[in-house]
Design a protein around this motif. Structure first.
Motif, PDB file in Angstrom:
ATOM      1  N   UNK A  41       0.877  -1.163   0.026  1.00  0.00           N
ATOM      2  CA  UNK A  41       0.147   0.008  -0.021  1.00  0.00           C
ATOM      3  C   UNK A  41       0.955   1.213   0.054  1.00  0.00           C
ATOM      4  N   UNK A  42       0.428   2.389  -0.426  1.00  0.00           N
ATOM      5  CA  UNK A  42       1.060   3.575  -0.392  1.00  0.00           C
ATOM      6  C   UNK A  42       0.952   4.461   0.655  1.00  0.00           C
ATOM      7  N   UNK A  43       0.005   4.142   1.702  1.00  0.00           N
ATOM      8  CA  UNK A  43       0.028   4.595   2.915  1.00  0.00           C
ATOM      9  C   UNK A  43      -0.924   3.766   3.809  1.00  0.00           C
ATOM     10  N   UNK A  44      -0.838   4.071   5.126  1.00  0.00           N
ATOM     11  CA  UNK A  44      -1.674   3.730   5.996  1.00  0.00           C
ATOM     12  C   UNK A  44      -3.181   3.549   5.540  1.00  0.00           C
ATOM     13  N   UNK A  45      -4.004   2.876   6.289  1.00  0.00           N
ATOM     14  CA  UNK A  45      -5.547   2.826   6.211  1.00  0.00           C
ATOM     15  C   UNK A  45      -6.490   4.123   6.292  1.00  0.00           C
ATOM     16  N   UNK A  46      -7.703   4.034   5.784  1.00  0.00           N
ATOM     17  CA  UNK A  46      -8.476   5.095   5.863  1.00  0.00           C
ATOM     18  C   UNK A  46      -9.300   4.696   7.257  1.00  0.00           C
ATOM     19  N   UNK A  47     -10.348   5.425   7.604  1.00  0.00           N
ATOM     20  CA  UNK A  47     -11.104   5.017   8.819  1.00  0.00           C
ATOM     21  C   UNK A  47     -11.839   3.580   8.551  1.00  0.00           C
ATOM     22  N   UNK A  48     -11.782   3.344   6.985  1.00  0.00           N
ATOM     23  CA  UNK A  48     -12.621   1.878   7.043  1.00  0.00           C
ATOM     24  C   UNK A  48     -11.808   0.845   7.416  1.00  0.00           C
ATOM     25  N   UNK A  49     -10.486   1.108   7.449  1.00  0.00           N
ATOM     26  CA  UNK A  49      -9.639  -0.171   8.002  1.00  0.00           C
ATOM     27  C   UNK A  49      -9.448  -0.365   9.417  1.00  0.00           C
ATOM     28  N   UNK A  51     -10.522  -1.866  13.255  1.00  0.00           N
ATOM     29  CA  UNK A  51      -9.453  -1.543  14.031  1.00  0.00           C
ATOM     30  C   UNK A  51      -8.297  -2.249  13.581  1.00  0.00           C
ATOM     31  N   UNK A  52      -6.941  -1.736  13.519  1.00  0.00           N
ATOM     32  CA  UNK A  52      -5.988  -2.324  13.059  1.00  0.00           C
ATOM     33  C   UNK A  52      -5.038  -2.419  14.514  1.00  0.00           C
ATOM     34  N   UNK A  53      -5.290  -1.710  15.127  1.00  0.00           N
ATOM     35  CA  UNK A  53      -4.340  -1.718  16.500  1.00  0.00           C
ATOM     36  C   UNK A  53      -3.295  -0.804  16.435  1.00  0.00           C
ATOM     37  N   UNK A  54      -3.209   0.061  15.220  1.00  0.00           N
ATOM     38  CA  UNK A  54      -2.255   0.990  15.188  1.00  0.00           C
ATOM     39  C   UNK A  54      -2.840   2.203  15.484  1.00  0.00           C
ATOM     40  N   UNK A  56      -4.343   6.227  14.992  1.00  0.00           N
ATOM     41  CA  UNK A  56      -4.522   7.092  13.639  1.00  0.00           C
ATOM     42  C   UNK A  56      -4.696   6.321  12.374  1.00  0.00           C
ATOM     43  N   UNK A  57      -4.381   7.283  11.263  1.00  0.00           N
ATOM     44  CA  UNK A  57      -4.765   6.550  10.018  1.00  0.00           C
ATOM     45  C   UNK A  57      -4.270   7.357   8.885  1.00  0.00           C
ATOM     46  N   UNK A  58      -4.132   7.147   7.767  1.00  0.00           N
ATOM     47  CA  UNK A  58      -3.705   7.901   6.565  1.00  0.00           C
ATOM     48  C   UNK A  58      -3.531   9.344   6.566  1.00  0.00           C
ATOM     49  N   UNK A  59      -2.512   9.842   6.341  1.00  0.00           N
ATOM     50  CA  UNK A  59      -2.614  11.379   6.511  1.00  0.00           C
ATOM     51  C   UNK A  59      -1.485  12.042   7.845  1.00  0.00           C
ATOM     52  N   UNK A  60      -1.432  10.916   8.568  1.00  0.00           N
ATOM     53  CA  UNK A  60      -0.422  11.097   9.780  1.00  0.00           C
ATOM     54  C   UNK A  60       0.820  10.372   9.751  1.00  0.00           C
ATOM     55  N   UNK A  61       1.696  10.779  10.754  1.00  0.00           N
ATOM     56  CA  UNK A  61       2.934   9.930  10.712  1.00  0.00           C
ATOM     57  C   UNK A  61       2.869   9.027  11.940  1.00  0.00           C
ATOM     58  N   UNK A  62       1.762   8.864  12.650  1.00  0.00           N
ATOM     59  CA  UNK A  62       1.498   7.685  13.662  1.00  0.00           C
ATOM     60  C   UNK A  62       1.830   6.620  12.678  1.00  0.00           C
ATOM     61  N   UNK A  63       1.887   5.383  13.377  1.00  0.00           N
ATOM     62  CA  UNK A  63       1.967   3.893  12.744  1.00  0.00           C
ATOM     63  C   UNK A  63       0.760   3.753  11.958  1.00  0.00           C
ATOM     64  N   UNK A  64      -0.354   4.044  12.202  1.00  0.00           N
ATOM     65  CA  UNK A  64      -1.718   3.718  11.573  1.00  0.00           C
ATOM     66  C   UNK A  64      -1.737   4.629  10.119  1.00  0.00           C
ATOM     67  N   UNK A  65      -0.575   5.478  10.116  1.00  0.00           N
ATOM     68  CA  UNK A  65      -0.421   6.250   8.795  1.00  0.00           C
ATOM     69  C   UNK A  65       0.614   5.981   7.863  1.00  0.00           C
ATOM     70  N   UNK A  66       1.462   5.481   8.501  1.00  0.00           N
ATOM     71  CA  UNK A  66       2.823   5.115   7.635  1.00  0.00           C
ATOM     72  C   UNK A  66       3.070   3.564   7.373  1.00  0.00           C
ATOM     73  N   UNK A 169       8.932  -0.962  20.055  1.00  0.00           N
ATOM     74  CA  UNK A 169       9.110  -2.529  20.574  1.00  0.00           C
ATOM     75  C   UNK A 169       8.270  -3.052  21.723  1.00  0.00           C
ATOM     76  N   UNK A 170       7.757  -2.090  22.552  1.00  0.00           N
ATOM     77  CA  UNK A 170       6.770  -2.320  23.536  1.00  0.00           C
ATOM     78  C   UNK A 170       5.512  -1.728  23.433  1.00  0.00           C
ATOM     79  N   UNK A 171       5.399  -0.780  22.312  1.00  0.00           N
ATOM     80  CA  UNK A 171       4.023   0.118  22.176  1.00  0.00           C
ATOM     81  C   UNK A 171       3.932   0.496  20.700  1.00  0.00           C
ATOM     82  N   UNK A 172       3.579  -0.662  20.005  1.00  0.00           N
ATOM     83  CA  UNK A 172       3.272  -0.504  18.533  1.00  0.00           C
ATOM     84  C   UNK A 172       1.947   0.564  18.373  1.00  0.00           C
ATOM     85  N   UNK A 173       1.238   0.342  19.438  1.00  0.00           N
ATOM     86  CA  UNK A 173      -0.100   1.266  19.180  1.00  0.00           C
ATOM     87  C   UNK A 173       0.162   2.823  19.725  1.00  0.00           C
TER      88      UNK A 173
END
Length: 204
Positions: A41-49, A51-54, A56-66, A169-173
């Motif tokens: 994928x070119x970026x993390x998921x949108x709100x549709x994706x 719960x991923x456990x990560x 935030x989402x696309x458009x951020x640099x939290x793990x859910x976005x990248x 390592x201890x806090x992927x979320x």
């Protein structure tokens, strides 16, 4: 944006089907043995994706976005069924694909990334690097830097600035902000990010 759950599920199912058709066609044409197939994928998921456990989402640099899935099939070169947790960047694949195709970077213009697949093919751990991200949407600018498992996230929006430090390592979320507990680490990463910002100017 987001899609209704049923629409999103249908899109993923369709993607799975056409990927299967593509792989089957390579088998039928007897090309699978010398074809590299990359799925990512070119970026993390949108709100549709969710719960991923990560976070935030696309458009951020939290793990859910990248953080994105990346699956590579290269028979005879890459071992099958291996999962790699070492971080890599999308642009690493440019160097990998160029080598596979027998091409090289233009003189004086090296690739930004490294040949990540060479390391995997050899069973070696890819080299340690400091990784950087930047994304701008109007007045909002997201920046991140990662060194090992430590990741600094900065969100600037006009006069508002938020800063976070995480140990992935201890806090992927990314729930536990270590900024107050590890000021020296934060300062070191902040300095590295500032130096990178000077070297890599935004183009918009």
């Amino acid at each position: 944006g987001s899609s209704a759950p049923k629409v999103y599920a249908a899109m993923i199912e369709r993607l799975d089907q056409v990927t299967g058709h593509l792989l089957a066609a390579l088998d039928e044409l007897r090309l699978a043995g010398n074809t590299m197939v990359i799925f990512m994928s070119d970026n993390g998921g949108t709100g549709s994706a969710r719960p991923s456990g990560l976070r935030e989402q696309k458009g951020t640099t939290f793990e859910g976005g990248i953080r994105v899935p990346c699956i590579v099939r290269w028979p005879g070169v890459l071992p099958a069924g291996v999962t790699v947790t070492h971080p890599a960047m999308t642009f690493d694949l440019t160097a990998s694909i160029a080598r596979a195709a027998g091409a090289a970077a233009p003189a004086g213009q090296p690739f930004d990334g490294i040949d990540i697949l060479r390391s995997l093919a050899r069973g070696e751990t890819p080299p340690e690097r400091t990784l950087f991200w930047r994304g701008r949407r109007g007045e909002r600018i997201w920046r991140s830097v990662r060194e090992g498992a430590l990741k600094l996230v900065i969100r600037a929006d006009g006069n508002r600035r938020e800063e976070y430090l995480f140990d992935l390592n201890t806090d992927t979320a990314e729930k536990n902000n270590l900024l107050a507990n590890r000021p020296a680490d934060a300062a070191r990463l902040r300095e590295k990010l500032a130096a990178w910002e000077v070297r890599v100017q935004p183009n918009r």
